[in-house]
Design a protein around this motif. Sequence first.
Motif, PDB file in Angstrom:
ATOM      1  N   UNK A   1       0.824  -1.219   0.000  1.00 42.67           N
ATOM      2  CA  UNK A   1       0.000   0.000   0.000  1.00 42.67           C
ATOM      3  C   UNK A   1       0.853   1.262   0.000  1.00 42.67           C
ATOM      4  N   UNK A   2       0.263   2.320  -0.546  1.00 42.91           N
ATOM      5  CA  UNK A   2       0.931   3.618  -0.520  1.00 42.91           C
ATOM      6  C   UNK A   2       0.608   4.329   0.801  1.00 42.91           C
ATOM      7  N   UNK A   3       0.955   5.594   0.907  1.00 44.70           N
ATOM      8  CA  UNK A   3       0.758   6.334   2.159  1.00 44.70           C
ATOM      9  C   UNK A   3      -0.717   6.539   2.500  1.00 44.70           C
ATOM     10  N   UNK A   4      -1.608   6.421   1.509  1.00 50.31           N
ATOM     11  CA  UNK A   4      -3.042   6.587   1.752  1.00 50.31           C
ATOM     12  C   UNK A   4      -3.753   5.266   2.001  1.00 50.31           C
ATOM     13  N   UNK A   5      -3.011   4.139   1.969  1.00 49.00           N
ATOM     14  CA  UNK A   5      -3.606   2.839   2.254  1.00 49.00           C
ATOM     15  C   UNK A   5      -4.174   2.129   1.037  1.00 49.00           C
ATOM     16  N   UNK A   6      -3.892   2.637  -0.176  1.00 48.00           N
ATOM     17  CA  UNK A   6      -4.371   1.997  -1.387  1.00 48.00           C
ATOM     18  C   UNK A   6      -3.294   1.091  -1.952  1.00 48.00           C
ATOM     19  N   UNK A   7      -3.713  -0.059  -2.404  1.00 44.66           N
ATOM     20  CA  UNK A   7      -2.801  -1.052  -2.940  1.00 44.66           C
ATOM     21  C   UNK A   7      -3.186  -1.341  -4.382  1.00 44.66           C
ATOM     22  N   UNK A   8      -2.193  -1.687  -5.173  1.00 45.50           N
ATOM     23  CA  UNK A   8      -2.440  -2.039  -6.566  1.00 45.50           C
ATOM     24  C   UNK A   8      -2.393  -3.557  -6.698  1.00 45.50           C
ATOM     25  N   UNK A   9      -3.376  -4.091  -7.398  1.00 44.46           N
ATOM     26  CA  UNK A   9      -3.459  -5.525  -7.648  1.00 44.46           C
ATOM     27  C   UNK A   9      -3.423  -5.724  -9.159  1.00 44.46           C
ATOM     28  N   UNK A  10      -2.473  -6.506  -9.623  1.00 40.44           N
ATOM     29  CA  UNK A  10      -2.321  -6.795 -11.039  1.00 40.44           C
ATOM     30  C   UNK A  10      -2.555  -8.291 -11.233  1.00 40.44           C
ATOM     31  N   UNK A  11      -3.594  -8.645 -11.991  1.00 40.97           N
ATOM     32  CA  UNK A  11      -4.020 -10.030 -12.144  1.00 40.97           C
ATOM     33  C   UNK A  11      -4.006 -10.400 -13.621  1.00 40.97           C
ATOM     34  N   UNK A  12      -3.428 -11.548 -13.942  1.00 41.75           N
ATOM     35  CA  UNK A  12      -3.495 -12.083 -15.295  1.00 41.75           C
ATOM     36  C   UNK A  12      -4.412 -13.297 -15.271  1.00 41.75           C
ATOM     37  N   UNK A  13      -5.430 -13.250 -16.117  1.00 40.92           N
ATOM     38  CA  UNK A  13      -6.428 -14.308 -16.177  1.00 40.92           C
ATOM     39  C   UNK A  13      -6.371 -14.944 -17.564  1.00 40.92           C
TER      40      UNK A  13
END
Length: 82
Positions: free
Chosen positions: A41-53
Amino acid sequence: MIWMKIVEIDVRLPCNKRGALLKMLSSKLRGKIKEAHLYPPDSRGFSEVLIEVETDEDPSSIMSELRRILHGVPFKIKVMQA
């Protein structure tokens, strides 16, 4: 013959909802998750999720399913292999 497509989904959401997102995607999409990258997560608590389907569905049907699952959370989708 049905060709498999690899679709990349990039979602930015609060870090406490990452597991729930992966659980919903794996149960709702009739595809196989090839890779999932969970970034810190960044300083604001948001996280990036990268998914390959890997799926044989049309990418537009995947987008409509994601809109229902994510309820207004912005996401990007990219077809890697057609």
